[in-house]
Design a protein around this motif. Structure first.
Motif, PDB file in Angstrom:
ATOM      1  N   LEU A   1      -0.321   6.819  -6.569  1.00 33.22           N
ATOM      2  CA  LEU A   1      -1.586   7.553  -6.682  1.00 33.22           C
ATOM      3  C   LEU A   1      -1.425   9.033  -6.348  1.00 33.22           C
ATOM      4  O   LEU A   1      -2.146   9.880  -6.880  1.00 33.22           O
ATOM      5  CB  LEU A   1      -2.636   6.920  -5.761  1.00 33.22           C
ATOM      6  CG  LEU A   1      -3.054   5.490  -6.137  1.00 33.22           C
ATOM      7  CD1 LEU A   1      -4.033   4.941  -5.107  1.00 33.22           C
ATOM      8  CD2 LEU A   1      -3.685   5.456  -7.525  1.00 33.22           C
ATOM      9  N   HIS A   2      -0.475   9.341  -5.471  1.00 35.74           N
ATOM     10  CA  HIS A   2      -0.245  10.740  -5.092  1.00 35.74           C
ATOM     11  C   HIS A   2       0.793  11.421  -5.988  1.00 35.74           C
ATOM     12  O   HIS A   2       1.154  12.574  -5.744  1.00 35.74           O
ATOM     13  CB  HIS A   2       0.210  10.818  -3.637  1.00 35.74           C
ATOM     14  CG  HIS A   2      -0.893  10.514  -2.669  1.00 35.74           C
ATOM     15  ND1 HIS A   2      -0.663  10.333  -1.316  1.00 35.74           N
ATOM     16  CD2 HIS A   2      -2.230  10.346  -2.840  1.00 35.74           C
ATOM     17  CE1 HIS A   2      -1.814  10.071  -0.709  1.00 35.74           C
ATOM     18  NE2 HIS A   2      -2.778  10.068  -1.615  1.00 35.74           N
ATOM     19  N   GLY A   3       1.285  10.687  -7.007  1.00 33.92           N
ATOM     20  CA  GLY A   3       2.235  11.278  -7.933  1.00 33.92           C
ATOM     21  C   GLY A   3       3.643  11.407  -7.394  1.00 33.92           C
ATOM     22  O   GLY A   3       4.482  12.100  -7.986  1.00 33.92           O
ATOM     23  N   GLU A   4       3.952  10.741  -6.266  1.00 33.56           N
ATOM     24  CA  GLU A   4       5.286  10.827  -5.681  1.00 33.56           C
ATOM     25  C   GLU A   4       6.269   9.868  -6.349  1.00 33.56           C
ATOM     26  O   GLU A   4       7.477  10.000  -6.195  1.00 33.56           O
ATOM     27  CB  GLU A   4       5.214  10.513  -4.177  1.00 33.56           C
ATOM     28  CG  GLU A   4       4.332  11.499  -3.408  1.00 33.56           C
ATOM     29  CD  GLU A   4       4.049  11.026  -1.993  1.00 33.56           C
ATOM     30  OE1 GLU A   4       4.562   9.946  -1.624  1.00 33.56           O
ATOM     31  OE2 GLU A   4       3.320  11.721  -1.266  1.00 33.56           O
ATOM     32  N   ARG A   5       5.735   8.901  -7.072  1.00 35.66           N
ATOM     33  CA  ARG A   5       6.550   7.923  -7.778  1.00 35.66           C
ATOM     34  C   ARG A   5       5.773   7.449  -8.985  1.00 35.66           C
ATOM     35  O   ARG A   5       4.552   7.287  -8.926  1.00 35.66           O
ATOM     36  CB  ARG A   5       6.870   6.750  -6.841  1.00 35.66           C
ATOM     37  CG  ARG A   5       7.591   5.604  -7.501  1.00 35.66           C
ATOM     38  CD  ARG A   5       7.679   4.389  -6.609  1.00 35.66           C
ATOM     39  NE  ARG A   5       8.777   4.456  -5.652  1.00 35.66           N
ATOM     40  CZ  ARG A   5       9.143   3.434  -4.890  1.00 35.66           C
ATOM     41  NH1 ARG A   5       8.489   2.285  -4.960  1.00 35.66           N
ATOM     42  NH2 ARG A   5      10.159   3.561  -4.058  1.00 35.66           N
TER      43      ARG A   5
ATOM     44  N   LEU B   1       0.818  -1.214   0.000  1.00 37.00           N
ATOM     45  CA  LEU B   1       0.000   0.000   0.000  1.00 37.00           C
ATOM     46  C   LEU B   1       0.850   1.261   0.000  1.00 37.00           C
ATOM     47  O   LEU B   1       0.452   2.282  -0.558  1.00 37.00           O
ATOM     48  CB  LEU B   1      -0.931   0.001   1.213  1.00 37.00           C
ATOM     49  CG  LEU B   1      -2.181  -0.873   1.101  1.00 37.00           C
ATOM     50  CD1 LEU B   1      -2.996  -0.799   2.381  1.00 37.00           C
ATOM     51  CD2 LEU B   1      -3.040  -0.436  -0.082  1.00 37.00           C
ATOM     52  N   GLY B   2       2.014   1.188   0.629  1.00 41.31           N
ATOM     53  CA  GLY B   2       2.895   2.352   0.638  1.00 41.31           C
ATOM     54  C   GLY B   2       3.302   2.753  -0.765  1.00 41.31           C
ATOM     55  O   GLY B   2       3.243   3.936  -1.137  1.00 41.31           O
ATOM     56  N   SER B   3       3.724   1.769  -1.568  1.00 39.64           N
ATOM     57  CA  SER B   3       4.121   2.045  -2.946  1.00 39.64           C
ATOM     58  C   SER B   3       2.939   2.516  -3.774  1.00 39.64           C
ATOM     59  O   SER B   3       3.052   3.442  -4.590  1.00 39.64           O
ATOM     60  CB  SER B   3       4.735   0.794  -3.586  1.00 39.64           C
ATOM     61  OG  SER B   3       5.927   0.425  -2.942  1.00 39.64           O
ATOM     62  N   ILE B   4       1.784   1.870  -3.570  1.00 39.06           N
ATOM     63  CA  ILE B   4       0.588   2.258  -4.323  1.00 39.06           C
ATOM     64  C   ILE B   4       0.186   3.685  -3.984  1.00 39.06           C
ATOM     65  O   ILE B   4      -0.185   4.473  -4.867  1.00 39.06           O
ATOM     66  CB  ILE B   4      -0.559   1.272  -4.026  1.00 39.06           C
ATOM     67  CG1 ILE B   4      -0.215  -0.111  -4.575  1.00 39.06           C
ATOM     68  CG2 ILE B   4      -1.877   1.776  -4.610  1.00 39.06           C
ATOM     69  CD1 ILE B   4      -1.192  -1.197  -4.195  1.00 39.06           C
ATOM     70  N   THR B   5       0.257   4.033  -2.701  1.00 35.35           N
ATOM     71  CA  THR B   5      -0.081   5.401  -2.288  1.00 35.35           C
ATOM     72  C   THR B   5       0.829   6.411  -2.968  1.00 35.35           C
ATOM     73  O   THR B   5       0.368   7.465  -3.432  1.00 35.35           O
ATOM     74  CB  THR B   5       0.044   5.526  -0.760  1.00 35.35           C
ATOM     75  OG1 THR B   5      -0.849   4.596  -0.134  1.00 35.35           O
ATOM     76  CG2 THR B   5      -0.296   6.941  -0.301  1.00 35.35           C
TER      77      THR B   5
END
Length: 306
Positions: free
Chosen positions: A73-77, A66-70
């Protein structure tokens, strides 16, 4: 409760085949946006919420946390970065599993009378990456004060990487290397093997390291061509480097001293380079090159090789 653009959490669960509690969790974690109806119920944009939940479910199916998915989704990666990171994590996991499998098979195939000894040996190398780090640190201590970037190039050539899918023989060899470098007495043996006679008299170890390295480059070519040890320019350059580092001249007496100090006769150093050679294949290590030089040195002094 639906209209053309808004749906309730129950309707969204029906459309996406996700449990209501999962959707509520995603909302609480901040990865799914929702509004509120006049009655205080969660309401979702039909298109964007459905699309986002399907993306989350697909990425979760690929194993992303979920950390990577978040972050995606937030455009951080970017998604490519997240997938590459997960792929690298799986590569490490597969290597770890392959190492454990080879270790188990090594114990399983050992003779009953040898299993306890084999098990104790493999316990020293439960993780190939950790063993490699230990080997690197060992050589950094030996080669000090040579600059780190030069040591790292030396290490890259002479320290075997842990095999990604090791055989029984490879995992046992790697474990034995770990045991060898854990022996504090090996430090002095290897220092003697590299620096030879009276290392305390060496004026500039970095210069000696460089000059000997240049001489060994030519020796590696001879070893690769299966040329027998002999006197000549390669040996002369090696001896001159050591003599100059100690403020001396090349002479029969100095060559005899170098030969006396050579550590090839020590079982541990022979075993170390034999195991390393088994793991690096056809690559000519410093150990093989030095063995050739010491044999050539013996021929030039009419003395027995160490």
């Amino acid at each position: 409760m639906t209209d053309d653009t808004q749906v309730s959490i129950g309707e969204l669960a029906r459309r996406t085949s996700l449990p209501v509690r999962t959707i509520r969790f995603y909302c609480d974690e901040g990865i799914l946006e929702s509004g509120r109806s006049a009655g205080g119920h969660r309401m979702f944009d039909t298109g964007s919420a459905t699309e986002r939940l399907l993306l989350i479910r697909r990425l979760r199916a690929l194993g992303l946390g979920l950390g990577s998915i978040t972050e995606v989704l937030h455009g951080e990666r970017s998604m490519d970065e997240a997938i590459a990171a997960e792929s690298a994590r799986l590569d490490n996991e597969f290597r770890s599993l392959a190492w454990r499998r080879a270790s188990l098979r090594a114990v399983e195939t050992a003779a009953p009378t040898e299993r306890a000894e084999r098990l104790a040996l493999l316990a020293a190398a439960q993780d190939g990456g950790a063993v490699h780090d230990g080997l690197v640190q060992f050589w950094r201590r030996i080669l000090a004060p040579v600059p780190r970037n030069e040591v790292d190039r030396w290490v890259g050539w002479n320290v075997p990487e842990p095999p990604a899918d090791p055989s029984i023989d490879e995992v046992v060899a790697y474990a034995e290397l770990a045991v060898l470098v854990a022996d504090s007495a090996l430090n002095s043996v290897v220092r003697q093997h590299l620096w030879l006679s009276h290392p305390e008299l060496i004026h500039d170890r970095h210069r000696l390291y460089t000059d000997v390295g240049d001489a060994l480059v030519d020796v590696v070519t001879l070893v690769a061509a299966d040329v027998q040890p002999h006197g000549g320019a390669e040996l002369d350059r090696f001896v001159t480097a050591h003599a100059g580092a100690r403020g001396e001249r090349d002479s029969p007496h100095f060559r005899e001293q170098l030969l006396i100090e050579a550590a090839d006769a020590d079982r541990r150093i022979r075993r170390y380079w034999a195991l390393t050679g088994r793991l690096v294949g056809d690559r000519i290590t410093v150990g093989r090159a030095l063995h050739w030089v010491h044999a050539a040195l013996a021929n030039s002094t009419d003395a027995p090789a160490p």
